[in-house]
Write a protein that holds these residues in place. Structure first.
Motif, PDB file in Angstrom:
ATOM      1  N   HIS A   1     -71.306  -7.116  50.774  1.00 50.85           N
ATOM      2  CA  HIS A   1     -72.236  -7.506  51.833  1.00 50.85           C
ATOM      3  C   HIS A   1     -73.531  -6.709  51.634  1.00 50.85           C
ATOM      4  CE1 HIS A   1     -68.512  -8.934  53.558  1.00 50.85           C
ATOM      5  NE2 HIS A   1     -69.145  -9.516  54.550  1.00 50.85           N
ATOM      6  N   LEU A   2     -74.665  -7.365  51.836  1.00 52.90           N
ATOM      7  CA  LEU A   2     -75.972  -6.705  51.765  1.00 52.90           C
ATOM      8  C   LEU A   2     -76.794  -7.124  52.962  1.00 52.90           C
ATOM      9  CD1 LEU A   2     -76.979  -7.114  47.995  1.00 52.90           C
ATOM     10  CD2 LEU A   2     -76.095  -5.048  49.103  1.00 52.90           C
ATOM     11  N   ALA A   3     -77.784  -6.299  53.276  1.00 52.58           N
ATOM     12  CA  ALA A   3     -78.760  -6.677  54.308  1.00 52.58           C
ATOM     13  C   ALA A   3     -79.825  -7.548  53.679  1.00 52.58           C
ATOM     14  CB  ALA A   3     -79.386  -5.422  54.915  1.00 52.58           C
ATOM     15  N   ILE A   4     -80.152  -8.660  54.321  1.00 51.20           N
ATOM     16  CA  ILE A   4     -81.194  -9.552  53.810  1.00 51.20           C
ATOM     17  C   ILE A   4     -82.223  -9.790  54.912  1.00 51.20           C
ATOM     18  CG2 ILE A   4     -79.631 -10.688  52.197  1.00 51.20           C
ATOM     19  CD1 ILE A   4     -79.663 -13.129  54.094  1.00 51.20           C
ATOM     20  N   MET A   5     -83.471  -9.978  54.501  1.00 50.33           N
ATOM     21  CA  MET A   5     -84.539 -10.316  55.427  1.00 50.33           C
ATOM     22  C   MET A   5     -85.451 -11.331  54.754  1.00 50.33           C
ATOM     23  SD  MET A   5     -87.303  -7.891  57.408  1.00 50.33           S
ATOM     24  CE  MET A   5     -85.995  -7.199  58.424  1.00 50.33           C
ATOM     25  N   GLN A   6     -85.677 -12.417  55.450  1.00 51.16           N
ATOM     26  CA  GLN A   6     -86.524 -13.470  54.892  1.00 51.16           C
ATOM     27  C   GLN A   6     -87.968 -13.006  54.814  1.00 51.16           C
ATOM     28  OE1 GLN A   6     -86.782 -17.248  57.135  1.00 51.16           O
ATOM     29  NE2 GLN A   6     -86.063 -18.206  55.236  1.00 51.16           N
ATOM     30  N   ARG A   7     -88.624 -13.341  53.755  1.00 58.34           N
ATOM     31  CA  ARG A   7     -90.032 -12.985  53.576  1.00 58.34           C
ATOM     32  C   ARG A   7     -90.910 -14.024  54.231  1.00 58.34           C
ATOM     33  NH1 ARG A   7     -91.112  -9.063  50.406  1.00 58.34           N
ATOM     34  NH2 ARG A   7     -93.197  -9.820  49.974  1.00 58.34           N
ATOM     35  N   ARG A   8     -91.922 -13.567  54.910  1.00 59.07           N
ATOM     36  CA  ARG A   8     -92.834 -14.465  55.636  1.00 59.07           C
ATOM     37  C   ARG A   8     -94.041 -14.808  54.789  1.00 59.07           C
ATOM     38  NH1 ARG A   8     -89.093 -16.122  59.064  1.00 59.07           N
ATOM     39  NH2 ARG A   8     -88.143 -14.389  60.188  1.00 59.07           N
TER      40      ARG A   8
END
Length: 473
Positions: free
Chosen positions: A466-473
């Motif tokens: 599992h990894l932390a993901i954040m969508q790029r704006r």
């Protein structure tokens, strides 16, 4: 003190005189004490094969002899000798019979398990579909599958099951390449079936003998094998019901058409090749992308550099055959991932069919050879600071970085048996990695420990990653 192993055993007494092992010490290479049968060595290897082989290399050197009754096995961790074995002596080698029997339970008689003329004709028939030019034609398929998959990923998740998500994506890609079809609802069942069969196969490598699959405790393995074979059969039967002029241009069509071109492929051969392409085609790619994602998350500077290159080259567009060659640093991150985490950390053992001269040793017919890719990839003699993630070591113009010896880096193997799908794998991984970096930032979840690699045919994390993901704006 290293004790030489005695070579006069019942298993080799029948070897012809010219096959007697003669080296500078008139004996086998050094190796660990074995006891009566040597089966305790199998137990140690089954618990932690990479770690056990690393300890033996440290104790006995690059050529290690294992006496595991009734076999003599030689571990070759010297790059030059490993390459010599796979390239120069390839015609004196066959794959380890037991390993092939285990693989054949899933793959049947495919190019992965065939030997001799059957292997040569099968590989010759398949090669055109996996050449670099042919592989380029699959880029739009990979882009479409990745676009659809990433659209389903959340905008932000502190504990995203990235291993499962990437496995689902690569499974979908290979099904489109082979069958022009999507994985759909089969994905979860297929993913679990592959895990079960891989774990079962890996365990059987270390058993002195295999019990029949009808034994009660093998129910999960039987069920998983049937799941995978039914998946392939459904897609094959769907194709055969279509008029030939309606067949799409995919790998299944090429296999079926090769039967009309004089290639001696039976319908069962087609099934077997489809199974191998499906399993090998998605599993190795998925495993590498999982480890690459970890390397990116745990090395934010490298992730930033790769993303900047992707942004500069692609300008927000999807990767294409024209732009992929310009993503040099991104490819370096994938190559470095394959160095640290080769998904096939040991090549299938080879059996000598005649005496083989390897360095100072003349090893007799029927000797087994094991090549520990992972040991050579992490050897400080060939790669400075080998435990560190340093993609720049693969730059063609890297200053002060010595070229490792040939054979020190062989993530896809070497010689005539080199991985047939290596160009397809690199193409697919580069496309998916570029598109992921366009859309998301990866980071290590708070408090997460580094994943422990575990070998179940391929190298995967012990626990689902599992990894932390954040969508790029």
């Amino acid at each position: 003190m290293t004790m030489p192993s005695e070579h006069q055993c019942p298993f080799h007494r029948s070897s012809p005189p010219d096959a007697a092992p003669v080296g500078s010490r008139q004996t086998w290479p050094p190796g660990p004490r074995t006891g009566l049968t040597g089966w305790r060595l199998l137990i140690a290897m089954s618990r932690d094969l990479p770690g056990t082989l690393a300890a033996w290399q440290k104790a006995y050197g690059d050529i290690v002899h294992l006496r595991i009754w009734p076999e003599h096995e030689v571990v070759v961790a010297d790059p030059q000798l490993a390459r010599e074995l796979l390239v120069t002596h390839h015609d004196a080698l066959i794959r380890w019979e037991r390993g092939i029997r285990v693989f054949s339970q899933v793959h049947g008689h495919s190019v992965l398990t065939a030997e001799g003329e059957a292997w040569r004709s099968r590989r010759h028939a398949l090669v055109p579909g996996f050449l670099p030019k042919a592989v380029e034609g699959f880029s739009p398929t990979i882009v479409t599958a990745a676009t659809q998959a990433f659209a389903r990923w959340p905008g932000e998740d502190a504990n995203w099951p990235i291993e499962s998500a990437l496995t689902m994506l690569t499974m979908d890609v290979i099904l489109q390449m082979v069958f022009s079809s999507h994985i759909g609802e089969d994905v979860r069942v297929a993913e679990q079936a592959i895990r079960v069969t891989s774990a079962a196969a890996n365990a059987e490598f270390y058993w002195p003998a295999s019990m029949p699959d009808w034994m009660p405790w093998k129910r999960n393995k039987r069920k998983s094998l049937r799941t995978l074979k039914d998946l392939i059969e459904r897609h094959l039967q769907h194709r055969l019901k279509l008029a030939r002029e309606a067949w799409p241009d995919d790998l299944l069509t090429r296999l079926l058409q090769s039967r009309d071109d004089g290639t001696a492929l039976s319908m069962q051969n087609v099934r077997d090749e489809c199974m191998t392409i499906f399993l090998a085609g998605h599993e190795t790619t998925a495993a590498t992308l999982v480890w690459w994602a970890w390397c990116m998350a745990s090395n934010p500077d490298a992730q930033r550099s790769a993303r900047e290159e992707v942004q500069r080259v692609l300008q927000g567009r999807a990767p294409s055959a024209e732009t992929l060659p310009q993503l040099a640093y991104l490819v370096q991150t994938l190559k470095e991932t394959l160095r640290l985490y080769p998904v096939a950390p040991l090549l299938i053992s080879r059996r000598a069919t005649r005496a083989v001269q390897l360095g100072e040793w003349t090893l007799p017919a029927r000797t087994l050879f094991m090549i520990p890719v992972h040991l050579m990839h992490r050897d400080p003699r060939w790669f400075a600071d080998p435990e560190a993630f340093r993609p720049e070591r693969f730059a063609s113009d890297a200053p002060g970085v010595p070229e490792p010896p040939r054979g020190a880096y062989i993530p896809f193997g070497a010689g005539p048996r080199v991985c047939l799908g290596q160009h397809l794998a690199m193409n697919e991984m580069t496309v998916i990695a570029a598109m992921l970096l366009q859309r998301f930032t990866l980071s290590v979840p708070a408090g997460a420990a580094p994943p422990r690699p575990v070998l179940n045919v391929t190298l995967r994390p012990e626990l689902p990653m599992h990894l932390a993901i954040m969508q790029r704006r």
